[in-house]
Enzyme design. Sequence first.
Site, PDB file in Angstrom:
ATOM      1  N   ASP A 153      45.530  85.508  50.159  1.00  0.00           N
ATOM      2  CA  ASP A 153      45.886  84.337  49.359  1.00  0.00           C
ATOM      3  C   ASP A 153      44.805  84.116  48.298  1.00  0.00           C
ATOM      4  O   ASP A 153      44.186  85.077  47.839  1.00  0.00           O
ATOM      5  CB  ASP A 153      46.030  83.117  50.273  1.00  0.00           C
ATOM      6  N   HIS A 198      45.185  76.775  47.181  1.00  0.00           N
ATOM      7  CA  HIS A 198      46.393  77.192  47.904  1.00  0.00           C
ATOM      8  C   HIS A 198      46.037  77.827  49.244  1.00  0.00           C
ATOM      9  O   HIS A 198      46.590  77.472  50.294  1.00  0.00           O
ATOM     10  CB  HIS A 198      47.184  78.166  47.024  1.00  0.00           C
ATOM     11  N   SER A 216      55.482  78.475  50.866  1.00  0.00           N
ATOM     12  CA  SER A 216      54.096  78.840  51.188  1.00  0.00           C
ATOM     13  C   SER A 216      53.567  78.007  52.338  1.00  0.00           C
ATOM     14  O   SER A 216      52.725  78.464  53.122  1.00  0.00           O
ATOM     15  CB  SER A 216      53.190  78.633  49.970  1.00  0.00           C
TER      16      SER A 216
END
Length: 302
Positions: free
Chosen positions: A27, A59, A247
Amino acid sequence: MQRVRNMTGANLPVGTDGRGVTVAVLDTGMSMHPDLLGRPVCFRDFVGHRNLIYDNNGHGTHVCGILCGSGRMSSGRYRGIAPGARLVVGKVLDEKGDGSTEIMIEGMDWILEVKRKYEIRILNISVGIGSLEEPMKENALHEKIEELWRNGILVVCAAGNKGPGEGTISSVGGVKVLTVGCHDGSYAVDNPSRCSLYSGRGIAGSPVRKPDLVAPGTDIISCNLNGAGGFGRGRNRNAYVAKSGTSMATPVVSGAAALALQKYPDMSNEECRQKLLYTATDLGLPWNQQGWGMVNVERLLN
């Protein structure tokens, strides 16, 4: 996360926390958030090639918190699904959340390289990848994912946020992986931005039925990049942030898999995948929207 645990039956006895299971995450990296202290056992930066653990986007930190955050800064309210699991984190996306096929494959090669050393059982890819314009790159990515699967790693991928049209599943979610879509059950039914409205969907009637599962993904509160400042009074004000999308749903399923592998350590990745599918809660939706249904942790472990 408290809502997510209630919806997925993940309010479990003390000790059922994914301990002894290592999950790899590719990620934007991971910040040193108080809820994630002690979780990472290895970090590799494929973007900036720095030696220190970091995340300049947020994120990846949010994803890791959903997966295995301790909830320390919230007295447990926002703890992850498997707070005892270990992390191997590869930074393959930059500060904008962008990356390349080459870097993603490099990260996957690294996972294969360190798999035995860190006993990696699961790979979480909360990255939606659309159809690549270069077929050779797309094929190379698919082949690498299949190699990970052949090496016993349960690969859990986001369905992507290009829905609700048919055939909008992320490129990486269409191969031999556990593909996770987004649905919040009865929660946020009047929310015009709920994730089920844009979660990637498969093709109705296709012999390849995707996504495999769904999990909550709307307004999920987890670790904030800017909340890594410390423990003093008032320091937890910005410790968490809400994000939405497939996600966020993906690490819910990766966390559930970690709990299953803690209880059944001899299960193969394929057996774990089947157990996750067969114990899911049918939401009564079309297959290309919900797959087998909502992940059900309580049923999974019983």
